[in-house]
Design a protein around this motif. Structure first.
Motif, PDB file in Angstrom:
ATOM      1  N   LYS A 201       0.878  -1.203   0.132  1.00  0.00           N
ATOM      2  CA  LYS A 201      -0.207   0.039  -0.115  1.00  0.00           C
ATOM      3  C   LYS A 201       0.665   1.169  -0.037  1.00  0.00           C
ATOM      4  O   LYS A 201       0.185   2.418   0.088  1.00  0.00           O
ATOM      5  N   LYS A 202       2.215   1.011   0.225  1.00  0.00           N
ATOM      6  CA  LYS A 202       3.057   2.262   0.294  1.00  0.00           C
ATOM      7  C   LYS A 202       3.988   2.064  -1.163  1.00  0.00           C
ATOM      8  O   LYS A 202       4.258   1.322  -1.711  1.00  0.00           O
ATOM      9  N   MET A 203       4.460   3.514  -1.179  1.00  0.00           N
ATOM     10  CA  MET A 203       5.571   3.792  -2.197  1.00  0.00           C
ATOM     11  C   MET A 203       6.841   3.837  -1.600  1.00  0.00           C
ATOM     12  O   MET A 203       7.054   4.208  -0.342  1.00  0.00           O
ATOM     13  N   SER A 204       8.047   3.426  -2.381  1.00  0.00           N
ATOM     14  CA  SER A 204       9.420   3.456  -1.606  1.00  0.00           C
ATOM     15  C   SER A 204      10.470   4.037  -2.602  1.00  0.00           C
ATOM     16  O   SER A 204      10.278   3.598  -3.767  1.00  0.00           O
ATOM     17  N   VAL A 205      11.369   4.465  -1.881  1.00  0.00           N
ATOM     18  CA  VAL A 205      12.499   4.556  -2.969  1.00  0.00           C
ATOM     19  C   VAL A 205      13.478   3.487  -2.898  1.00  0.00           C
ATOM     20  O   VAL A 205      14.501   3.314  -3.586  1.00  0.00           O
ATOM     21  N   THR A 206      13.000   2.442  -2.083  1.00  0.00           N
ATOM     22  CA  THR A 206      13.827   1.184  -2.078  1.00  0.00           C
ATOM     23  C   THR A 206      12.508   0.129  -2.860  1.00  0.00           C
ATOM     24  O   THR A 206      11.770  -0.218  -1.983  1.00  0.00           O
ATOM     25  N   THR A 207      12.750  -0.125  -3.814  1.00  0.00           N
ATOM     26  CA  THR A 207      11.848  -0.862  -4.543  1.00  0.00           C
ATOM     27  C   THR A 207      12.458  -1.868  -5.532  1.00  0.00           C
ATOM     28  O   THR A 207      13.644  -1.666  -5.973  1.00  0.00           O
ATOM     29  N   ARG A 208      11.583  -2.917  -6.000  1.00  0.00           N
ATOM     30  CA  ARG A 208      12.197  -3.824  -6.919  1.00  0.00           C
ATOM     31  C   ARG A 208      11.823  -3.508  -8.389  1.00  0.00           C
ATOM     32  O   ARG A 208      12.268  -3.872  -9.544  1.00  0.00           O
ATOM     33  N   ALA A 209      10.902  -2.369  -8.507  1.00  0.00           N
ATOM     34  CA  ALA A 209      10.245  -1.910  -9.720  1.00  0.00           C
ATOM     35  C   ALA A 209      10.440  -0.471  -9.805  1.00  0.00           C
ATOM     36  O   ALA A 209       9.476   0.314  -9.799  1.00  0.00           O
ATOM     37  N   PRO A 210      11.623   0.094  -9.954  1.00  0.00           N
ATOM     38  CA  PRO A 210      11.724   1.699  -9.866  1.00  0.00           C
ATOM     39  C   PRO A 210      11.462   2.297 -11.137  1.00  0.00           C
ATOM     40  O   PRO A 210      11.740   1.887 -12.120  1.00  0.00           O
ATOM     41  N   ARG A 211      10.946   3.432 -10.892  1.00  0.00           N
ATOM     42  CA  ARG A 211      10.568   4.671 -11.780  1.00  0.00           C
ATOM     43  C   ARG A 211      11.185   5.959 -11.537  1.00  0.00           C
ATOM     44  O   ARG A 211      10.938   6.172 -10.334  1.00  0.00           O
ATOM     45  N   SER A 212      11.696   6.358 -12.466  1.00  0.00           N
ATOM     46  CA  SER A 212      12.443   7.676 -12.274  1.00  0.00           C
ATOM     47  C   SER A 212      11.405   8.857 -11.711  1.00  0.00           C
ATOM     48  O   SER A 212      10.323   8.904 -12.111  1.00  0.00           O
ATOM     49  N   ALA A 213      11.834   9.641 -10.701  1.00  0.00           N
ATOM     50  CA  ALA A 213      10.986  10.691  -9.925  1.00  0.00           C
ATOM     51  C   ALA A 213      12.140  11.659  -9.805  1.00  0.00           C
ATOM     52  O   ALA A 213      13.023  11.557  -8.927  1.00  0.00           O
ATOM     53  N   LEU A 214      11.874  12.860 -10.188  1.00  0.00           N
ATOM     54  CA  LEU A 214      12.577  14.092  -9.721  1.00  0.00           C
ATOM     55  C   LEU A 214      11.851  15.052  -9.298  1.00  0.00           C
ATOM     56  O   LEU A 214      10.749  15.683  -9.637  1.00  0.00           O
TER      57      LEU A 214
END
Length: 327
Positions: A201-214
């Motif tokens: 239910k949460k998002m994270s900068v530690t993830t198995r499926a990263p998507r760029s975010a600036l």
């Protein structure tokens, strides 16, 4: 009343030679987005020379494209007479100042009282968009995030605005009241975001499926134990600002998901006069302040601004009373 199904047919002109089938249909057929065209192609409702093709099929000049646009699906929710704070409106779009606590789109847990329910009442003559009678919600804000939100009134506007968001032409500026005072006056967080590896239910900068975010940020005001940040996001990942503020070590005040335990207590200890004000906070202090984009019909730039909501403004005022504002 819902529009009846209708058919269309066109011969591929030389100028459209080399186009993908879904892109050509979107360009030729009114109120038909590329994604909706792709859906119809996969369902066999759009053909080339009478034969089924894939959405990515490359067209050649002289080929005949024909198909049927089905009747828009009746929505599973009803228009509701809910007051809206409209910042701008014309025949193509409407821009709303969404209050905190309002869900944007109906879902199993929120089938009524949403922004879409309100828009359906406010705009009863909305044309079908991508096979639906629902308003063209181009982007969303979390339930407890307030501020500027734009919705399209027809398929052309929907497609144009969606393309601007996708190509990152839209400028989105927020105000965030966060715990602590950053060491610098401005900075950038360039950390990819994806689903939390454990808590889905949460998002994270530690993830198995990263998507760029600036995320770019700067301090507008600093207080005792807190700061008001102006945030400029160049991507639109789920919970992006909340996740990046957490990663900075300055979570958004009132955030029930990404705020670390003890933050409220530590701030109340540092500034006892803020204790009651912090107890009154019931949502994340995040506000979509300004939205800049090109008008889908005229091409002229538009910038809409939503004033800081009462609860967030009251908390900022309490912080300002503690000590002189620092620039």
């Amino acid at each position: 009343m819902p529009s009846p199904p209708y058919g269309f047919r066109f011969t591929v002109a030389a100028a459209r030679s080399g186009f993908r089938l879904d892109a050509a249909v979107a360009a030729e057929v009114e109120s038909c987005s590329r994604s909706f065209a792709a859906t119809l192609i996969r369902r066999g409702l759009i053909t080339v020379n009478g034969l089924g093709k894939k959405p990515g099929y490359v067209l050649r000049a002289g080929e005949m494209v024909s198909g049927t646009i089905p009747q828009p699906e009746a929505p599973d929710f009803r228009p509701e007479k809910i007051p809206l704070n409209i910042l701008y409106e014309d025949s193509e779009l409407v821009v709303i100042d969404k209050p905190p606590g309002m869900v944007v789109h109906p879902s199993p847990g929120h089938i009524g009282g949403t922004l879409v329910n309100a828009l359906m009442h406010h705009c009863p003559d909305l044309s079908g968009i991508s096979g639906s009678l629902r308003p063209g919600i181009v982007h969303r804000l979390d339930k407890d995030t307030s501020g500027v939100l734009v919705a399209a009134k027809n398929g052309m506007a929907m497609q144009h605005l969606a393309a601007q968001f996708k190509s990152r032409q839209v400028r989105k500026r927020y105000l965030a009241l966060v715990y602590g005072v950053p060491e610098s006056d401005l900075g950038t967080v360039d950390l990819a975001i994806g689903r939390h590896p454990v808590d889905r239910k949460k998002m994270s900068v530690t993830t198995r499926a990263p998507r760029s975010a600036l995320t770019h940020w700067k301090v507008r005001e600093s207080f005792v134990g807190a700061s008001l940040l102006e945030v400029d996001i160049r991507t639109g990942r789920t919970h992006q600002i909340r996740v990046h503020c957490h990663a900075m070590g300055h979570p958004v005040i009132g955030d029930p998901v990404y705020c670390r335990r003890g933050e409220k207590k530590r701030l109340a200890s540092a500034a006892p006069r803020m204790a009651q004000g912090l107890r009154d906070v019931t949502r994340q202090m995040l506000h979509a302040w300004k939205l800049s984009f090109l008008h889908p019909k005229t091409g002229k730039p538009l910038t809409l601004e939503a004033p800081i909501p009462a609860d967030m403004g009251a908390l900022i005022s309490k912080f300002r009373e503690l000590a002189p504002v620092q620039s």
